[in-house]
Design an enzyme around this catalytic site. Structure first.
Site, PDB file in Angstrom:
ATOM      1  N   ARG A  52      38.096  41.564  38.259  1.00  0.00           N
ATOM      2  CA  ARG A  52      37.459  40.407  37.645  1.00  0.00           C
ATOM      3  C   ARG A  52      36.092  40.229  38.298  1.00  0.00           C
ATOM      4  NH1 ARG A  52      40.233  40.943  33.933  1.00  0.00           N
ATOM      5  NH2 ARG A  52      41.693  39.472  32.974  1.00  0.00           N
ATOM      6  N   GLU A 110      30.528  36.819  31.358  1.00  0.00           N
ATOM      7  CA  GLU A 110      30.593  37.875  30.336  1.00  0.00           C
ATOM      8  C   GLU A 110      30.336  37.276  28.960  1.00  0.00           C
ATOM      9  OE1 GLU A 110      34.283  40.019  30.755  1.00  0.00           O
ATOM     10  OE2 GLU A 110      33.905  40.441  32.855  1.00  0.00           O
ATOM     11  N   HIS A 148      33.306  45.466  30.030  1.00  0.00           N
ATOM     12  CA  HIS A 148      34.723  45.084  30.141  1.00  0.00           C
ATOM     13  C   HIS A 148      35.557  45.996  29.228  1.00  0.00           C
ATOM     14  CE1 HIS A 148      37.464  41.612  31.504  1.00  0.00           C
ATOM     15  NE2 HIS A 148      38.197  42.697  31.263  1.00  0.00           N
TER      16      HIS A 148
HETATM   17  C1  GLV Z   1      41.601  42.847  31.059  1.00  0.00           C
HETATM   18  O1  GLV Z   1      40.707  42.553  31.769  1.00  0.00           O
HETATM   19  C2  GLV Z   1      42.935  42.385  31.207  1.00  0.00           C
HETATM   20  O2  GLV Z   1      43.178  41.522  32.050  1.00  0.00           O
HETATM   21  O3  GLV Z   1      43.793  42.853  30.460  1.00  0.00           O
END
Ligand code: GLV
Length: 367
Positions: free
Chosen positions: A266, A295, A317
């Site tokens: 994260r 983000e 991401h």
């Molecule tokens: C992606 O970041 C997830 O947590 O699945």
């Protein structure tokens, strides 16, 4: 079976939603690829939704649970991480929420490993040389060289599911592995990895002996050539071992100037301003990020500084963004399938209606 459950999906999660339609659910799907405004989620929930399908873009907190009082029975999140869902608020309102752990473990770990390789071997600037017609000669070391991965030392920060999967990939590249986890140690797993390492060496599959062990955070940063982050985001007050800005001015300085940082966990685990500074001042050799404090990554982010572009890889991401991983309706393969199954388990009272027994429910402690 004619279920009349009403479900609002905050985005289209693909063909898995047909499973709900075929079961007679009244499904509403937010059609825009961008996240819906919070006000729309509140409006939908207030209108009497039994279930919500959410992504990490949606803030699910007291306001939402309050709006769903008397009707909202489950929040099914399409992600393994759930820092966008306020667990205390869900517990207070006794609303179970589910996540999609496991099915994205290998995809995320392989992506972290590929980012690491791309960064270390300078594939991005190397491709630019070719594309920009700057590849004028073959030379032993000009215009630059990359760093080998094979045989180097990696620190795995966080040994949950994805950290352990990353360890497997790294062991395959004959790496020495230093593990750190603020909350949990899987000694059985690392013993097994050491056995595999020893066997590979004994059978002549790797030249050097390699090792794996748990060490302190400081030691892992001091010794590693690569640091890969796999912790959940835990802010101050949420845990005895918070991870917010675990990588900051001070801890980035503890890394070797030749070391690389990879973050697929994260964004807020890394202080981005401190990281941009460390890269600019050559405090560390490079970083590859898939997640950000905000983000999508803002246009004015210091990480976009062209002066560090050769050593800073920025992904959108994307670590779990592979076809089967994201979309398969099979709950043992795809996030969408698992998300839908988690929702069905709660609404249709599978497992005898015992939330504690439902495999995808996160906040079992509330029941
Ligand atoms: C992606 O970041 C997830 O947590 O699945």
């Amino acid at each position: 079976m004619a279920n009349k459950f009403r479900v609002f999906a905050t985005c289209d999660i693909g063909p898995s939603l047909n499973i709900l339609r075929e079961r007679g659910y009244q499904l509403e799907v937010y059609p825009d690829p961008k996240a819906p405004p919070k006000s729309l989620i509140l409006e939908k929930v207030r209108s009497g939704m039994d279930g919500l399908i959410t992504t990490l873009r949606d803030q699910i907190d007291a306001e939402v649970f309050e709006a769903g009082k008397g009707s909202l029975k489950v929040v099914a999140q399409l992600a393994v991480g759930f820092d966008n869902i306020n667990r205390d608020d869900a517990n207070k309102h006794k609303v179970p929420f589910t996540h999609t752990a496991d099915v994205l473990t290998e995809a995320t770990a392989e992506f972290a490993f590929f980012m690491l390789g791309t960064l270390a071997r300078k594939m991005w600037p190397a491709e630019h040389l070719t594309r920009d017609n700057q590849w004028g000669f073959w030379h032993p070391y000009l215009p630059f060289l990359g760093d080998e991965v094979t045989g180097k030392t990696i620190a795995i920060i966080g040994t949950g599911r994805i950290g352990l999967a990353m360890i497997k990939k790294c062991a395959g590249f004959d790496m020495n592995i230093l593990c750190y986890d603020p909350a949990y140690q899987n000694l059985e797993y690392i013993t097994a990895v050491q056995e595999v390492m020893d066997l590979r060496h004994a059978r002549g599959m790797q030249k050097e002996k390699t090792s794996i062990k748990y060490v302190s955070f400081a030691e892992s940063l001091k010794l590693a050539d690569f640091v890969s982050v796999h912790v959940p985001l835990l802010r101050e007050g949420e845990s005895d071992t918070p991870t917010f800005h675990l990588f900051n001015e001070r801890t980035l300085r503890m890394m070797k100037p030749t070391a690389f940082l990879v973050n697929t966990s994260r964004g807020p685990v890394v202080d981005e301003s401190a990281l941009a500074r460390a890269l600019k001042e050559n405090g560390i050799a490079g970083a590859a990020l898939d997640v950000y404090e905000k983000e999508p990554l803002p246009a004015d982010s210091p990480l976009r500084d062209p002066a560090i572009a050769d050593r800073c890889r920025l992904m959108p991401h994307f670590a779990s963004a592979a076809k089967i991983t994201r979309l398969s309706p099979d709950p043992n393969k795809g996030m969408a399938g698992r998300c839908v199954q988690g929702l069905i388990d709660v609404l249709e009272k599978n497992y005898g209606g015992d939330v504690k027994k439902m495999p995808y429910v996160v906040n079992k402690e509330a029941f």
